[in-house]
Design a protein around this motif. Structure first.
Motif, PDB file in Angstrom:
ATOM      1  N   VAL A  36       0.828  -1.204   0.000  1.00  0.00           N
ATOM      2  CA  VAL A  36       0.000   0.000   0.000  1.00  0.00           C
ATOM      3  C   VAL A  36       0.866   1.259   0.000  1.00  0.00           C
ATOM      4  O   VAL A  36       0.473   2.289  -0.558  1.00  0.00           O
ATOM      5  CB  VAL A  36      -0.980  -0.022   1.196  1.00  0.00           C
ATOM      6  CG1 VAL A  36      -1.702   1.294   1.369  1.00  0.00           C
ATOM      7  CG2 VAL A  36      -1.976  -1.153   1.011  1.00  0.00           C
ATOM      8  N   THR A  37       2.040   1.177   0.598  1.00  0.00           N
ATOM      9  CA  THR A  37       2.953   2.320   0.571  1.00  0.00           C
ATOM     10  C   THR A  37       3.387   2.623  -0.856  1.00  0.00           C
ATOM     11  O   THR A  37       3.462   3.778  -1.266  1.00  0.00           O
ATOM     12  CB  THR A  37       4.196   2.037   1.447  1.00  0.00           C
ATOM     13  OG1 THR A  37       3.744   1.804   2.789  1.00  0.00           O
ATOM     14  CG2 THR A  37       5.157   3.198   1.443  1.00  0.00           C
ATOM     15  N   ALA A  38       3.658   1.584  -1.624  1.00  0.00           N
ATOM     16  CA  ALA A  38       4.113   1.760  -3.010  1.00  0.00           C
ATOM     17  C   ALA A  38       2.955   1.984  -3.977  1.00  0.00           C
ATOM     18  O   ALA A  38       3.101   2.684  -4.982  1.00  0.00           O
ATOM     19  CB  ALA A  38       4.928   0.550  -3.447  1.00  0.00           C
ATOM     20  N   TYR A  39       1.813   1.351  -3.703  1.00  0.00           N
ATOM     21  CA  TYR A  39       0.649   1.424  -4.599  1.00  0.00           C
ATOM     22  C   TYR A  39      -0.593   1.734  -3.769  1.00  0.00           C
ATOM     23  O   TYR A  39      -1.305   0.824  -3.353  1.00  0.00           O
ATOM     24  CB  TYR A  39       0.436   0.087  -5.322  1.00  0.00           C
ATOM     25  CG  TYR A  39       1.658  -0.427  -6.017  1.00  0.00           C
ATOM     26  CD1 TYR A  39       2.018   0.050  -7.275  1.00  0.00           C
ATOM     27  CD2 TYR A  39       2.467  -1.393  -5.418  1.00  0.00           C
ATOM     28  CE1 TYR A  39       3.157  -0.431  -7.922  1.00  0.00           C
ATOM     29  CE2 TYR A  39       3.607  -1.866  -6.049  1.00  0.00           C
ATOM     30  CZ  TYR A  39       3.944  -1.382  -7.299  1.00  0.00           C
ATOM     31  OH  TYR A  39       5.061  -1.842  -7.929  1.00  0.00           O
ATOM     32  N   PRO A  40      -0.859   3.008  -3.527  1.00  0.00           N
ATOM     33  CA  PRO A  40      -2.018   3.363  -2.706  1.00  0.00           C
ATOM     34  C   PRO A  40      -3.317   2.745  -3.246  1.00  0.00           C
ATOM     35  O   PRO A  40      -3.531   2.685  -4.453  1.00  0.00           O
ATOM     36  CB  PRO A  40      -2.058   4.891  -2.787  1.00  0.00           C
ATOM     37  CG  PRO A  40      -0.651   5.288  -3.126  1.00  0.00           C
ATOM     38  CD  PRO A  40      -0.122   4.180  -4.003  1.00  0.00           C
ATOM     39  N   LEU A  41      -4.137   2.276  -2.327  1.00  0.00           N
ATOM     40  CA  LEU A  41      -5.392   1.629  -2.703  1.00  0.00           C
ATOM     41  C   LEU A  41      -6.505   2.653  -2.827  1.00  0.00           C
ATOM     42  O   LEU A  41      -6.528   3.654  -2.125  1.00  0.00           O
ATOM     43  CB  LEU A  41      -5.790   0.601  -1.644  1.00  0.00           C
ATOM     44  CG  LEU A  41      -4.819  -0.532  -1.367  1.00  0.00           C
ATOM     45  CD1 LEU A  41      -5.415  -1.483  -0.339  1.00  0.00           C
ATOM     46  CD2 LEU A  41      -4.482  -1.281  -2.649  1.00  0.00           C
ATOM     47  N   THR A  42      -7.447   2.330  -3.679  1.00  0.00           N
ATOM     48  CA  THR A  42      -8.651   3.143  -3.767  1.00  0.00           C
ATOM     49  C   THR A  42      -9.630   2.646  -2.702  1.00  0.00           C
ATOM     50  O   THR A  42      -9.456   1.560  -2.130  1.00  0.00           O
ATOM     51  CB  THR A  42      -9.306   3.011  -5.157  1.00  0.00           C
ATOM     52  OG1 THR A  42      -9.778   1.664  -5.315  1.00  0.00           O
ATOM     53  CG2 THR A  42      -8.326   3.368  -6.266  1.00  0.00           C
ATOM     54  N   TRP A  43     -10.666   3.407  -2.497  1.00  0.00           N
ATOM     55  CA  TRP A  43     -11.714   3.001  -1.563  1.00  0.00           C
ATOM     56  C   TRP A  43     -12.309   1.681  -2.029  1.00  0.00           C
ATOM     57  O   TRP A  43     -12.577   0.786  -1.233  1.00  0.00           O
ATOM     58  CB  TRP A  43     -12.783   4.092  -1.514  1.00  0.00           C
ATOM     59  CG  TRP A  43     -13.892   3.775  -0.568  1.00  0.00           C
ATOM     60  CD1 TRP A  43     -13.927   4.097   0.749  1.00  0.00           C
ATOM     61  CD2 TRP A  43     -15.087   3.057  -0.863  1.00  0.00           C
ATOM     62  NE1 TRP A  43     -15.101   3.618   1.303  1.00  0.00           N
ATOM     63  CE2 TRP A  43     -15.830   2.963   0.328  1.00  0.00           C
ATOM     64  CE3 TRP A  43     -15.616   2.468  -2.003  1.00  0.00           C
ATOM     65  CZ2 TRP A  43     -17.047   2.337   0.413  1.00  0.00           C
ATOM     66  CZ3 TRP A  43     -16.839   1.831  -1.923  1.00  0.00           C
ATOM     67  CH2 TRP A  43     -17.534   1.778  -0.728  1.00  0.00           C
ATOM     68  N   ARG A  44     -12.491   1.538  -3.338  1.00  0.00           N
ATOM     69  CA  ARG A  44     -13.063   0.320  -3.916  1.00  0.00           C
ATOM     70  C   ARG A  44     -12.166  -0.895  -3.650  1.00  0.00           C
ATOM     71  O   ARG A  44     -12.667  -1.971  -3.309  1.00  0.00           O
ATOM     72  CB  ARG A  44     -13.260   0.521  -5.418  1.00  0.00           C
ATOM     73  CG  ARG A  44     -13.897  -0.642  -6.114  1.00  0.00           C
ATOM     74  CD  ARG A  44     -14.175  -0.252  -7.585  1.00  0.00           C
ATOM     75  NE  ARG A  44     -14.680  -1.375  -8.301  1.00  0.00           N
ATOM     76  CZ  ARG A  44     -13.927  -2.237  -8.988  1.00  0.00           C
ATOM     77  NH1 ARG A  44     -12.631  -2.090  -9.035  1.00  0.00           N
ATOM     78  NH2 ARG A  44     -14.483  -3.247  -9.618  1.00  0.00           N
ATOM     79  N   ASP A  45     -10.858  -0.716  -3.801  1.00  0.00           N
ATOM     80  CA  ASP A  45      -9.922  -1.813  -3.525  1.00  0.00           C
ATOM     81  C   ASP A  45     -10.081  -2.291  -2.081  1.00  0.00           C
ATOM     82  O   ASP A  45     -10.184  -3.487  -1.814  1.00  0.00           O
ATOM     83  CB  ASP A  45      -8.470  -1.368  -3.739  1.00  0.00           C
ATOM     84  CG  ASP A  45      -8.117  -1.072  -5.182  1.00  0.00           C
ATOM     85  OD1 ASP A  45      -8.816  -1.561  -6.099  1.00  0.00           O
ATOM     86  OD2 ASP A  45      -7.130  -0.339  -5.398  1.00  0.00           O
ATOM     87  N   GLY A  46     -10.085  -1.341  -1.160  1.00  0.00           N
ATOM     88  CA  GLY A  46     -10.228  -1.684   0.252  1.00  0.00           C
ATOM     89  C   GLY A  46     -11.540  -2.383   0.545  1.00  0.00           C
ATOM     90  O   GLY A  46     -11.590  -3.350   1.315  1.00  0.00           O
ATOM     91  N   ALA A  47     -12.606  -1.894  -0.068  1.00  0.00           N
ATOM     92  CA  ALA A  47     -13.929  -2.498   0.154  1.00  0.00           C
ATOM     93  C   ALA A  47     -13.969  -3.928  -0.374  1.00  0.00           C
ATOM     94  O   ALA A  47     -14.548  -4.821   0.267  1.00  0.00           O
ATOM     95  CB  ALA A  47     -15.008  -1.656  -0.513  1.00  0.00           C
ATOM     96  N   LEU A  48     -13.348  -4.174  -1.522  1.00  0.00           N
ATOM     97  CA  LEU A  48     -13.350  -5.526  -2.083  1.00  0.00           C
ATOM     98  C   LEU A  48     -12.489  -6.484  -1.250  1.00  0.00           C
ATOM     99  O   LEU A  48     -12.854  -7.650  -1.071  1.00  0.00           O
ATOM    100  CB  LEU A  48     -12.909  -5.508  -3.541  1.00  0.00           C
ATOM    101  CG  LEU A  48     -13.955  -4.944  -4.499  1.00  0.00           C
ATOM    102  CD1 LEU A  48     -13.379  -4.738  -5.885  1.00  0.00           C
ATOM    103  CD2 LEU A  48     -15.181  -5.849  -4.562  1.00  0.00           C
ATOM    104  N   VAL A  49     -11.382  -6.003  -0.721  1.00  0.00           N
ATOM    105  CA  VAL A  49     -10.576  -6.849   0.165  1.00  0.00           C
ATOM    106  C   VAL A  49     -11.365  -7.163   1.433  1.00  0.00           C
ATOM    107  O   VAL A  49     -11.391  -8.302   1.904  1.00  0.00           O
ATOM    108  CB  VAL A  49      -9.223  -6.187   0.509  1.00  0.00           C
ATOM    109  CG1 VAL A  49      -8.504  -6.945   1.607  1.00  0.00           C
ATOM    110  CG2 VAL A  49      -8.339  -6.116  -0.734  1.00  0.00           C
ATOM    111  N   ALA A  50     -12.041  -6.156   1.977  1.00  0.00           N
ATOM    112  CA  ALA A  50     -12.868  -6.377   3.173  1.00  0.00           C
ATOM    113  C   ALA A  50     -13.989  -7.371   2.878  1.00  0.00           C
ATOM    114  O   ALA A  50     -14.286  -8.248   3.700  1.00  0.00           O
ATOM    115  CB  ALA A  50     -13.443  -5.052   3.671  1.00  0.00           C
ATOM    116  N   ALA A  51     -14.593  -7.270   1.698  1.00  0.00           N
ATOM    117  CA  ALA A  51     -15.654  -8.210   1.317  1.00  0.00           C
ATOM    118  C   ALA A  51     -15.092  -9.627   1.194  1.00  0.00           C
ATOM    119  O   ALA A  51     -15.739 -10.596   1.616  1.00  0.00           O
ATOM    120  CB  ALA A  51     -16.305  -7.779   0.004  1.00  0.00           C
TER     121      ALA A  51
END
Length: 153
Positions: free
Chosen positions: A51-66
């Motif tokens: 995440v430090t090298a490739y910041p996540l979008t809100w959508r990325d985070g939501a899909l990982v959480a899902a």
């Protein structure tokens, strides 16, 4: 040149084989196991570096959480496929072929997120995923043993 994604996938495959061998072997049920926590810590560090090298979008985070939520749900179901018994005063546990199949299904659904999120995020977060779902399964198994009256014998 080193390919971090390939390395993560190789490590994930080794961890999956190790987990399946442990799941399918009769072993004492422990109330607490450090394996899940260790995997969470290692996975969190790897994810943090990514995440430090490739910041996540809100959508990325939501899909990982899902994916994690789906994995926890599968872990709860998987816990009911594990046989519990008592031998020499100890609660024993042993997974079945269905237990193994649900592990593979859960891992597959986690890697599906790679089709919709930042490049290789499923591979990067796989150890974190393993840790979370392993702890969830452990909690359900311990609760099952308590409800069945197997604890305190």
């Amino acid at each position: 040149m080193n390919n971090p994604t390939a390395d993560n996938l190789a490590i994930a495959a080794l961890v999956l084989v190790w987990l399946l061998s442990r799941q399918l072997t009769e072993r004492p049920l422990r109330e607490r196991s450090p394996v899940g926590l260790v995997l969470i810590v290692i996975g969190a560090v790897e994810t943090g570096w990514y995440v430090t090298a490739y910041p996540l979008t809100w959508r990325d985070g939501a899909l990982v959480a899902a994916s994690l939520a789906a994995g926890v749900l599968l872990a709860a179901v998987r816990a009911f496929t594990v046989r519990l018994s008592v031998r020499e005063g100890r609660i024993m546990r042993q997974g079945t072929a269905l237990t193994a199949a649900l592990w593979i299904l859960g891992l597959g659904q986690h890697f599906l997120i790679d089709t919709a999120v930042a490049a290789q995020l499923g591979a990067v977060t796989v150890l974190f995923y393993f840790g979370v779902v392993l702890l969830a399964q452990q909690l359900v198994l311990v609760r099952r043993a308590a409800v069945a009256g197997l604890t305190g014998r």
